[in-house]
Write an enzyme that holds these catalytic residues in place. Structure first.
Site, PDB file in Angstrom:
ATOM      1  N   GLY A  14      39.047  -4.388  65.373  1.00 51.47           N
ATOM      2  CA  GLY A  14      40.303  -5.012  64.963  1.00 51.47           C
ATOM      3  C   GLY A  14      40.566  -4.798  63.474  1.00 51.47           C
ATOM      4  O   GLY A  14      39.702  -4.314  62.744  1.00 51.47           O
ATOM      5  N   GLN A  15      41.757  -5.169  63.045  1.00 53.70           N
ATOM      6  CA  GLN A  15      42.129  -4.991  61.625  1.00 53.70           C
ATOM      7  C   GLN A  15      41.134  -5.707  60.705  1.00 53.70           C
ATOM      8  O   GLN A  15      40.703  -5.165  59.691  1.00 53.70           O
ATOM      9  CB  GLN A  15      43.506  -5.588  61.357  1.00 53.70           C
ATOM     10  CG  GLN A  15      44.623  -4.979  62.148  1.00 53.70           C
ATOM     11  CD  GLN A  15      45.960  -5.406  61.567  1.00 53.70           C
ATOM     12  OE1 GLN A  15      46.439  -4.799  60.626  1.00 53.70           O
ATOM     13  NE2 GLN A  15      46.546  -6.443  62.111  1.00 53.70           N
ATOM     14  N   THR A  65      46.205 -10.691  70.429  1.00 55.88           N
ATOM     15  CA  THR A  65      47.159 -10.836  69.320  1.00 55.88           C
ATOM     16  C   THR A  65      48.578 -10.346  69.664  1.00 55.88           C
ATOM     17  O   THR A  65      49.422 -10.274  68.776  1.00 55.88           O
ATOM     18  CB  THR A  65      46.650 -10.086  68.064  1.00 55.88           C
ATOM     19  OG1 THR A  65      46.365  -8.730  68.429  1.00 55.88           O
ATOM     20  CG2 THR A  65      45.414 -10.730  67.491  1.00 55.88           C
ATOM     21  N   THR A 104      45.430 -19.001  62.775  1.00 57.04           N
ATOM     22  CA  THR A 104      46.748 -18.457  62.433  1.00 57.04           C
ATOM     23  C   THR A 104      47.735 -19.513  61.913  1.00 57.04           C
ATOM     24  O   THR A 104      47.621 -20.704  62.263  1.00 57.04           O
ATOM     25  CB  THR A 104      47.360 -17.782  63.690  1.00 57.04           C
ATOM     26  OG1 THR A 104      48.717 -17.449  63.439  1.00 57.04           O
ATOM     27  CG2 THR A 104      47.313 -18.712  64.892  1.00 57.04           C
ATOM     28  N   TYR A 128      50.538 -17.998  72.209  1.00 58.22           N
ATOM     29  CA  TYR A 128      49.529 -17.499  71.267  1.00 58.22           C
ATOM     30  C   TYR A 128      49.086 -18.623  70.320  1.00 58.22           C
ATOM     31  O   TYR A 128      47.886 -18.890  70.158  1.00 58.22           O
ATOM     32  CB  TYR A 128      50.115 -16.321  70.477  1.00 58.22           C
ATOM     33  CG  TYR A 128      49.279 -15.865  69.307  1.00 58.22           C
ATOM     34  CD1 TYR A 128      48.112 -15.119  69.493  1.00 58.22           C
ATOM     35  CD2 TYR A 128      49.652 -16.175  67.993  1.00 58.22           C
ATOM     36  CE1 TYR A 128      47.349 -14.706  68.414  1.00 58.22           C
ATOM     37  CE2 TYR A 128      48.901 -15.762  66.910  1.00 58.22           C
ATOM     38  CZ  TYR A 128      47.748 -15.019  67.121  1.00 58.22           C
ATOM     39  OH  TYR A 128      46.993 -14.612  66.043  1.00 58.22           O
ATOM     40  N   TRP A 153      50.365 -12.885  58.773  1.00 59.60           N
ATOM     41  CA  TRP A 153      51.044 -11.629  58.473  1.00 59.60           C
ATOM     42  C   TRP A 153      50.045 -10.545  58.053  1.00 59.60           C
ATOM     43  O   TRP A 153      50.195  -9.925  56.987  1.00 59.60           O
ATOM     44  CB  TRP A 153      52.090 -11.843  57.385  1.00 59.60           C
ATOM     45  CG  TRP A 153      53.200 -12.792  57.724  1.00 59.60           C
ATOM     46  CD1 TRP A 153      53.195 -13.777  58.673  1.00 59.60           C
ATOM     47  CD2 TRP A 153      54.492 -12.858  57.100  1.00 59.60           C
ATOM     48  NE1 TRP A 153      54.398 -14.437  58.667  1.00 59.60           N
ATOM     49  CE2 TRP A 153      55.202 -13.905  57.719  1.00 59.60           C
ATOM     50  CE3 TRP A 153      55.103 -12.140  56.087  1.00 59.60           C
ATOM     51  CZ2 TRP A 153      56.503 -14.239  57.348  1.00 59.60           C
ATOM     52  CZ3 TRP A 153      56.397 -12.476  55.712  1.00 59.60           C
ATOM     53  CH2 TRP A 153      57.080 -13.512  56.341  1.00 59.60           C
TER      54      TRP A 153
HETATM   55  N1  LIG Z   1      47.467  -9.844  62.959  1.00 56.13           N
HETATM   56  C1  LIG Z   1      48.007 -10.915  62.379  1.00 56.13           C
HETATM   57  O1  LIG Z   1      49.096 -10.841  61.786  1.00 56.13           O
HETATM   58  C2  LIG Z   1      47.290 -12.229  62.393  1.00 56.13           C
HETATM   59  C3  LIG Z   1      47.916 -13.335  61.803  1.00 56.13           C
HETATM   60  C4  LIG Z   1      47.245 -14.558  61.805  1.00 56.13           C
HETATM   61  C5  LIG Z   1      46.010 -14.654  62.379  1.00 56.13           C
HETATM   62  N2  LIG Z   1      45.405 -13.571  62.963  1.00 56.13           N
HETATM   63  C6  LIG Z   1      44.080 -13.750  63.577  1.00 56.13           C
HETATM   64  O2  LIG Z   1      43.161 -12.970  62.829  1.00 56.13           O
HETATM   65  C7  LIG Z   1      42.132 -12.467  63.679  1.00 56.13           C
HETATM   66  C8  LIG Z   1      42.031 -10.960  63.518  1.00 56.13           C
HETATM   67  O3  LIG Z   1      43.290 -10.394  63.858  1.00 56.13           O
HETATM   68  P1  LIG Z   1      43.512  -8.812  63.843  1.00 56.13           P
HETATM   69  O4  LIG Z   1      44.913  -8.559  63.419  1.00 56.13           O
HETATM   70  O5  LIG Z   1      42.376  -8.149  63.126  1.00 56.13           O
HETATM   71  O6  LIG Z   1      43.392  -8.514  65.407  1.00 56.13           O
HETATM   72  P2  LIG Z   1      43.482  -7.094  66.156  1.00 56.13           P
HETATM   73  O7  LIG Z   1      43.602  -5.997  65.179  1.00 56.13           O
HETATM   74  O8  LIG Z   1      44.499  -7.256  67.224  1.00 56.13           O
HETATM   75  O9  LIG Z   1      42.033  -6.987  66.792  1.00 56.13           O
HETATM   76  C9  LIG Z   1      41.643  -7.826  67.835  1.00 56.13           C
HETATM   77  C10 LIG Z   1      40.310  -7.349  68.342  1.00 56.13           C
HETATM   78  O10 LIG Z   1      39.997  -8.127  69.502  1.00 56.13           O
HETATM   79  C11 LIG Z   1      39.560  -7.240  70.511  1.00 56.13           C
HETATM   80  N3  LIG Z   1      39.818  -7.754  71.829  1.00 56.13           N
HETATM   81  C12 LIG Z   1      40.997  -8.150  72.354  1.00 56.13           C
HETATM   82  N4  LIG Z   1      40.829  -8.505  73.646  1.00 56.13           N
HETATM   83  C13 LIG Z   1      39.525  -8.337  73.913  1.00 56.13           C
HETATM   84  C14 LIG Z   1      38.726  -8.546  75.048  1.00 56.13           C
HETATM   85  N5  LIG Z   1      39.247  -9.000  76.213  1.00 56.13           N
HETATM   86  N6  LIG Z   1      37.410  -8.269  74.990  1.00 56.13           N
HETATM   87  C15 LIG Z   1      36.884  -7.790  73.858  1.00 56.13           C
HETATM   88  N7  LIG Z   1      37.567  -7.580  72.733  1.00 56.13           N
HETATM   89  C16 LIG Z   1      38.878  -7.845  72.768  1.00 56.13           C
HETATM   90  C17 LIG Z   1      40.362  -5.994  70.280  1.00 56.13           C
HETATM   91  O11 LIG Z   1      39.769  -4.902  70.953  1.00 56.13           O
HETATM   92  P3  LIG Z   1      40.707  -3.728  71.536  1.00 56.13           P
HETATM   93  O12 LIG Z   1      41.456  -3.192  70.363  1.00 56.13           O
HETATM   94  O13 LIG Z   1      39.735  -2.782  72.129  1.00 56.13           O
HETATM   95  O14 LIG Z   1      41.598  -4.410  72.525  1.00 56.13           O
HETATM   96  C18 LIG Z   1      40.291  -5.882  68.761  1.00 56.13           C
HETATM   97  O15 LIG Z   1      39.073  -5.315  68.342  1.00 56.13           O
HETATM   98  C19 LIG Z   1      42.505 -12.931  65.085  1.00 56.13           C
HETATM   99  O16 LIG Z   1      41.819 -14.119  65.373  1.00 56.13           O
HETATM  100  C20 LIG Z   1      43.991 -13.231  65.003  1.00 56.13           C
HETATM  101  O17 LIG Z   1      44.390 -14.202  65.941  1.00 56.13           O
HETATM  102  C21 LIG Z   1      46.024 -12.364  62.970  1.00 56.13           C
END
Ligand SMILES: NC(=O)c1ccc[n+]([C@@H]2O[C@H](COP(=O)([O-])OP(=O)(O)OC[C@H]3O[C@@H](n4cnc5c(N)ncnc54)[C@H](OP(=O)(O)O)[C@@H]3O)[C@@H](O)[C@H]2O)c1
Length: 288
Positions: A14-15, A65, A104, A128, A153
């Site tokens: 993930g990011q 996400t 979040t 979500y 974000w």
């Molecule tokens: N992105 C945002 O703007 C944002 C904002 C606020 C909070 N957050 C929180 O910050 C955290 C990190 O977010 P991020 O943007 O880095 O997320 P992301 O890039 O969407 O990465 C999510 C990760 O979770 C994995 N994943 C999803 N479903 C899965 C499953 N069933 N089994 C195993 N792995 C799974 C994905 O693997 P695959 O890629 O292989 O599916 C990916 O490695 C999360 O908790 C998110 O809720 C994000």
């Protein structure tokens, strides 16, 4: 507090997870997992993973996400965002390990004038947001020593995000319309991972929920304009105008909070951590 030797990172592609593998490396031996080694939609299978690794610290950066899709995939989203973190936290507690998790700004309803503080009552507007809040509460209920960082974000060099979308659109469209009545702070995944590692290194008796975002604030429209201005390959752009529009002109399945501004005093007070302004972070992220 027990010394950290082994760290389990869940969601390594993930990011945020991608960056955590680097920032946590000086703190302990890392085992980082993701699809297909693990499946968070089958939470009970995670118990043997944690037991086999035997970590002193579990860091969960994985999540469902896809905010709009979640409105149609409620149960899958709940399994991944709420049940899986609960199981991971239970197993960490059983081992006497610590637990770091990411939440979040979408747990808030966005209807506050000032910045949100961690003690404000959550009131998520989307599936979500509700599942993320469920995790925050479930983790605390396990009794595990934990840090939950509420992010917002997020963009990074890995994965899909707003920055990549805007760069792509700037090369294919002359006019781009972007929402200007949702306000928050774009936050660079590398800075999140650096702050999380620093907090772990400084972790003593602190615990609970912390807001974590880059400094400053803007709208999605302001962010888009900054992306076009800071883009190191601006000559490739064909975009001529970036028009501000209200949220009402861009209907989405999931409702988003209008005011997502997060107060970060708690993070500064407890860990002496403050992230740089989002615009300088954006410039940083464009450095090769
Ligand atoms: N992105 C945002 O703007 C944002 C904002 C606020 C909070 N957050 C929180 O910050 C955290 C990190 O977010 P991020 O943007 O880095 O997320 P992301 O890039 O969407 O990465 C999510 C990760 O979770 C994995 N994943 C999803 N479903 C899965 C499953 N069933 N089994 C195993 N792995 C799974 C994905 O693997 P695959 O890629 O292989 O599916 C990916 O490695 C999360 O908790 C998110 O809720 C994000």
């Amino acid at each position: 507090m027990r010394r950290i030797k082994k760290i389990l990172v869940v969601g390594r592609r993930g990011q945020v997870g991608w960056e955590l593998r680097r920032t946590l490396a000086p703190l302990g031996e890392i085992t980082a997992v993701d699809h297909p080694d693990i499946d968070l939609s089958a939470p009970e299978t995670l118990r043997s993973l944690v037991r086999d690794v035997g970590p002193d610290l579990v860091v969960n950066a994985a999540a469902y996400t896809a905010v709009d899709k979640a409105e149609d995939e409620t149960e899958l989203c709940r399994l991944i965002n709420a049940e899986a973190p609960r199981v991971l936290a239970e197993e960490a507690a059983r081992l006497g390990a610590r637990f770091v998790h990411f939440s979040t700004d979408y747990v808030y309803n966005g209807r506050k004038d000032g910045r949100w503080v961690e003690s404000d009552s959550p009131d998520p507007l989307s599936v979500y947001g509700r599942t993320k809040l469920e995790a925050d509460l479930a983790i605390a209920a396990t009794g595990v020593q934990h840090l939950i960082f509420r992010l917002q974000w997020v963009w990074g060099t890995r994965g899909g995000n707003f920055v990549k979308t805007m760069l792509r659109l700037s090369r294919s469209q002359e006019e781009i319309k972007v929402i200007d009545d949702q306000v928050g702070a774009p936050t660079y995944s590398r800075h999140i991972a650096e702050a999380a590692a620093l907090a772990v290194a400084r972790w003593d008796s602190q615990g609970g929920v912390y807001h974590l975002a880059n400094g400053g604030e803007t709208s999605w429209h302001g962010f888009a304009q900054a992306i076009f201005e800071e883009d190191p390959a601006r000559s490739e752009q064909i975009v001529k105008s970036c028009l501000p529009i209200p949220t009402s002109a861009y209907p989405t399945k999931a409702e988003r909070p209008l005011n997502s501004r997060l107060d970060q005093t708690r993070l500064l007070t407890d860990f002496d951590i403050r992230l740089p302004d989002w615009r300088s972070a954006l410039r940083d992220s464009f450095e090769p």
